[in-house]
Design a protein around this motif. Structure first.
Motif, PDB file in Angstrom:
ATOM      1  N   CYS A 175       0.538  -1.454  -0.023  1.00  0.00           N
ATOM      2  CA  CYS A 175       0.432   0.110  -0.184  1.00  0.00           C
ATOM      3  C   CYS A 175       0.508   1.244  -0.060  1.00  0.00           C
ATOM      4  CB  CYS A 175      -0.502   0.188   1.416  1.00  0.00           C
ATOM      5  SG  CYS A 175      -1.905   1.465   1.619  1.00  0.00           S
ATOM      6  N   THR A 176       0.259   2.499  -1.020  1.00  0.00           N
ATOM      7  CA  THR A 176       1.342   3.458  -1.071  1.00  0.00           C
ATOM      8  C   THR A 176       0.635   4.468  -0.490  1.00  0.00           C
ATOM      9  OG1 THR A 176      -0.274   3.816  -3.171  1.00  0.00           O
ATOM     10  CG2 THR A 176       2.571   2.757  -3.500  1.00  0.00           C
ATOM     11  N   CYS A 187      -2.177   5.902  -1.368  1.00  0.00           N
ATOM     12  CA  CYS A 187      -2.667   6.960  -2.015  1.00  0.00           C
ATOM     13  C   CYS A 187      -4.106   7.185  -1.959  1.00  0.00           C
ATOM     14  CB  CYS A 187      -2.952   6.474  -3.655  1.00  0.00           C
ATOM     15  SG  CYS A 187      -3.602   4.687  -3.831  1.00  0.00           S
ATOM     16  N   GLY A 188      -5.024   5.911  -1.766  1.00  0.00           N
ATOM     17  CA  GLY A 188      -6.865   7.129  -1.117  1.00  0.00           C
ATOM     18  C   GLY A 188      -6.983   6.409  -1.820  1.00  0.00           C
ATOM     19  N   CYS A 220      -8.959   3.445  -3.061  1.00  0.00           N
ATOM     20  CA  CYS A 220      -9.734   2.885  -1.618  1.00  0.00           C
ATOM     21  C   CYS A 220     -10.719   3.478  -1.457  1.00  0.00           C
ATOM     22  CB  CYS A 220      -9.442   1.693  -1.718  1.00  0.00           C
ATOM     23  SG  CYS A 220      -8.122   2.399  -0.391  1.00  0.00           S
ATOM     24  N   CYS A 256      -7.495  -0.573  -6.631  1.00  0.00           N
ATOM     25  CA  CYS A 256      -6.568  -0.762  -6.217  1.00  0.00           C
ATOM     26  C   CYS A 256      -5.426  -0.505  -7.071  1.00  0.00           C
ATOM     27  CB  CYS A 256      -6.386  -1.073  -4.748  1.00  0.00           C
ATOM     28  SG  CYS A 256      -4.587  -1.159  -4.037  1.00  0.00           S
TER      29      CYS A 256
END
Ligand code: SF4
Ligand code: SF4
Lengths: 294, 110, 324
Positions: free
Chosen positions: A72-73, A75-76, A78, A112
């Motif tokens: 998970c980066t 990034c938001g 989702c 994602c």
């Protein structure tokens, strides 16, 4: 396979009485009969049939995202895509999941960009398969039940129907939930025949109108059962019926035996076979048998 | 400086605090510096339009806006958990308008 | 404003009868507003014999997917991905079932040619308003478009309308949605008290137990009314025992009375259609008791507040390859 749905708009019209009675009667002639209690928010066919204990429990598992923090980066994406508010991200922390809000739609999983969402599960409720036998003739009852506090009924109905289909029945009878929402329309979406149970009161008429609106739009073949015939005024239903397509109409007389059978959890047609209501149900079952054969 | 949010209907200092948290149409966000109102901003609440999960969506907005305190009715269990997670404090207030609530906040310093 | 939800788990046990009559009987003494949030089968207006409305507001919400025929290559990815069984093949084409689509974006993500589009803000229901019934109180009634998803949003909207059209009201009676799904949660959450309606049948008892779990979850002090109590004395005693064990205030009981369905047919409230019937007398007694409670509501509330807050723990299982 032939599939019949029994539905009724509001609760208390006698939908479950009709569904359980028809299953009991038709099982005399049909070997692989499955009755589905798709009223996940308050299943009670087993209660009417006098069954104490449901059997063969299996969980209804919905997809639930689990964030793989190695990928998970943050990034938001989702969080933005989730429609139910089940994903939440505080500042730049990893997203957290609210299982109860999640509908299991899997949109976040596909959205994602980094493949950081793994599939876990969330148990929404249970399905049961219980053999029911009267006088040596048996059928199977498939019951779906939500765990209290769970909110996503439609996917639960979908899974319950799937479990019933796995049994490969010759005849499937679906007892839908009460109401007119999509948890109900899902119940009769794939049926060859919809039996709508109503009562001759303004309350019944209103709900009948709503449910027939849906069956018309879906182009369904509809039979109508007017339960508690005699308490009200049948003309109340006529204005509604003029607007919709209904192929056959049956009547079940108002009968104290029904109330008694219900209150003491004794299946009506087994314990009160000669009551007027039982005889009316037998007539419906005979007609159904004829319809199934041709 | 401290940033406080209030669930409101139309928003602004004169508006009343909305009786429900997640389903409030707007949030009025106020910056307070040296016991003075510095900045007033009205933002639409995505929770208002949501079919479900309204409370969490509202908290998501507040977290994105960098809010530190929210004053208003008690949020539902999910929103409560989200608030804790985002480190946003909740002060229960009801029946006041925004300005009165700010004054109460300044006076009592909670 | 004190918001009181009248709930029963399943419908058909006399919830609307009770809600309508409580509003009617207390309207002389107290300023109140009635909200029918049972959006899948709104029938408080029918129990009250109200035929016309002053205002009807259309309620739009959510979205719905559709597949562009020209762009669809028929790969079937959407059908595999949809978790709600809302995609089907009709005449060799992939079609989103307009009844079942929940409006998530899953199909649009898996479609390799982006043939899935969305229709936004679809008609989801109606909110109907009667500013002043014959008895003086306003009635707000919510109804979904038949066959479409029910929603907590519509229930909330109806509650808001109820409070909006009569801001000075002391009490709101909320005929809560049936079932235990999100609509019920939207009607119960934030209520100050709940009146649970049950009848002495096995089915109603199991519904009651479910709804009690919810009221305890939300910590809503509750009362109980047993309808048709004389149907089965053994189950009636069981209901009373459940009420006792769960600290429900016993508000009263209504006998089985054939005047009730007859009153529906007459399109008149029971107490007007049959003012001396057994059920009417029982309803009057219940309304009186409730009126007493309302006079000392805060005290009552503290006494009947469910003590053990039972947090709802969803059952979660660990990641598993078979799930995705
Ligand atoms: S979309 Fe994927 S990478 Fe982005 S925040 Fe969500 S889980 Fe993490
Ligand atoms: S599965 Fe659907 S509802 Fe659940 S978190 Fe993902 S996007 Fe939200």
């Amino acid at each position: 396979m032939t599939s019949i749905a029994v539905t009724g708009g509001k609760g208390g019209t006698g939908k479950s009485l009709v569904a359980t009675s028809l299953a009991t009667l038709l099982s005399k002639n049909i070997d692989d009969l499955v009755l589905v209690d798709a009223d996940l928010e308050g299943p009670n066919d087993h209660v009417i049939l006098g069954i104490e204990e449901l059997e063969n429990r299996e969980p209804i598992t919905l997809f639930l995202p689990m964030i793989d923090t190695t990928k998970c980066t943050r990034c938001g994406v989702c969080v933005k895509i989730c429609d139910t508010g089940a994903l939440f991200m505080a500042g730049k922390a990893y997203p957290i999941v609210f299982p109860r809000l999640c509908s299991g739609c899997k949109a976040c999983y596909y959205a994602c960009p980094y493949g950081a969402i793994r599939g876990a599960g969330h148990i929404l409720g249970y399905t049961y398969v219980t053999p029911v036998c009267f006088g040596g003739r048996c059928f199977k009852l498939v019951t779906g039940m939500l765990i209290e506090g769970e909110e996503h009924t439609p996917p639960g109905v979908y899974r319950t129907l799937q479990r019933a289909l796995e049994l490969k029945p010759e005849l499937l009878i679906v007892d839908t939930g009460a109401g007119t929402g999509n948890a109900v329309s899902m119940g009769f979406r794939d049926s060859d025949l919809v039996i709508v149970v109503t009562e001759p009161t303004p309350l019944g008429a209103h709900d009948l109108d709503s449910i027939l609106e849906v069956t018309d739009a879906m182009n369904k073949q509809v039979w109508l059962v007017v339960n508690k015939y005699g308490i009200g005024d049948i003309t109340i239903l006529e204005t509604v019926l003029r607007r919709h397509r209904v192929e056959k109409i049956f009547h079940i007389p108002y009968d104290k035996a029904v109330v008694e059978a219900y209150a003491y959890s004794k299946p009506l047609i087994i314990h009160y076979p000669s009551s007027p209501a039982s005889r009316a149900l037998m007539k419906i079952s005979d007609e159904l048998m004829g319809w199934i054969k041709h | 400086m401290v940033r406080i949010a209030f669930p409101t209907e139309k928003g602004g200092l004169e508006d009343n605090i909305y009786p429900r948290f997640g389903r409030a149409p707007t949030f009025t966000i106020i910056d307070i510096e040296k016991k003075q109102i510095k900045n007033v901003k009205i933002v639409e609440n995505p929770g208002y339009r949501a079919s479900g999960g309204a409370g969490v969506k509202a908290v998501q907005l507040l977290a994105n806006e960098g809010v530190e305190i929210v004053m208003g009715p008690t949020p539902g269990p999910n929103a409560y958990f989200a608030l804790n997670n985002a480190g946003i404090k909740h002060y229960p207030v009801q029946g006041l308008n925004v300005k009165e609530a700010v004054e109460a906040f300044l006076r009592e310093d909670y | 404003m004190i918001e009181i939800s009248i709930a029963s788990g399943k419908g058909g046990v006399g919830k609307s009868l009770l809600a309508a009559h409580l509003a009617l009987l207390l309207s002389g003494k107290r300023r109140l507003v009635a909200v029918d949030a049972d959006a899948e089968a709104p029938n408080m207006n029918i129990v009250l014999g109200i035929k016309d409305w002053d205002r009807v507001i259309e309620h739009y919400e959510g979205r719905r997917a559709f597949v562009l025929d020209d762009e669809c290559t028929g790969c079937g990815e959407c059908l595999k991905a949809c978790q709600f069984g809302a995609i089907r093949v009709v005449d060799g084409k992939y079609v989103v079932d307009r009844w079942l689509c929940e409006g998530c974006y899953t199909c649009s993500f898996v479609c390799p040619v982006k043939a899935v589009r969305f229709e936004r803000d679809v008609l989801a229901g109606w909110i109907r308003i009667k500013e002043k019934t014959r008895w003086g109180f306003p009635l707000v009634s919510a109804e979904i478009v038949p066959g479409r998803p029910n929603s907590g949003k519509l229930v909330t909207e109806a509650r808001n309308k109820g409070r909006e059209i009569f801001r000075e009201a002391e009490i709101m009676f909320l005929d809560s949605a049936a079932g235990i799904g999100c609509q019920v949660i939207a009607s119960l959450a934030g209520s100050h008290a709940a009146i649970l309606v049950a009848e002495p049948t096995r089915a109603s008892i199991s519904d009651l137990k479910r709804i009690i779990r919810l009221t305890q979850h939300f910590r809503i002090p509750s009362m109980i009314v047993i309808n048709k109590y004389d149907l089965n004395m053994q189950l009636y005693r069981e209901l009373k025992k459940i009420a006792n064990e769960n600290k429900l205030y016993y508000l009263g009981e209504i006998p089985y009375d054939e005047e009730v369905p007859r009153s529906y047919v007459s399109m008149k409230p029971l107490i007007e259609y049959s003012p001396d019937s057994k059920a009417t007398i029982a309803l009057r007694r219940i309304a009186e008791r409730l009126d007493n409670i309302l006079s000392r509501f805060d005290e009552w509330r503290l006494e009947y507040l469910p003590e053990a807050y039972k947090p709802f723990e969803p059952i979660v299982i660990r990641p598993d390859k078979t799930l995705g």
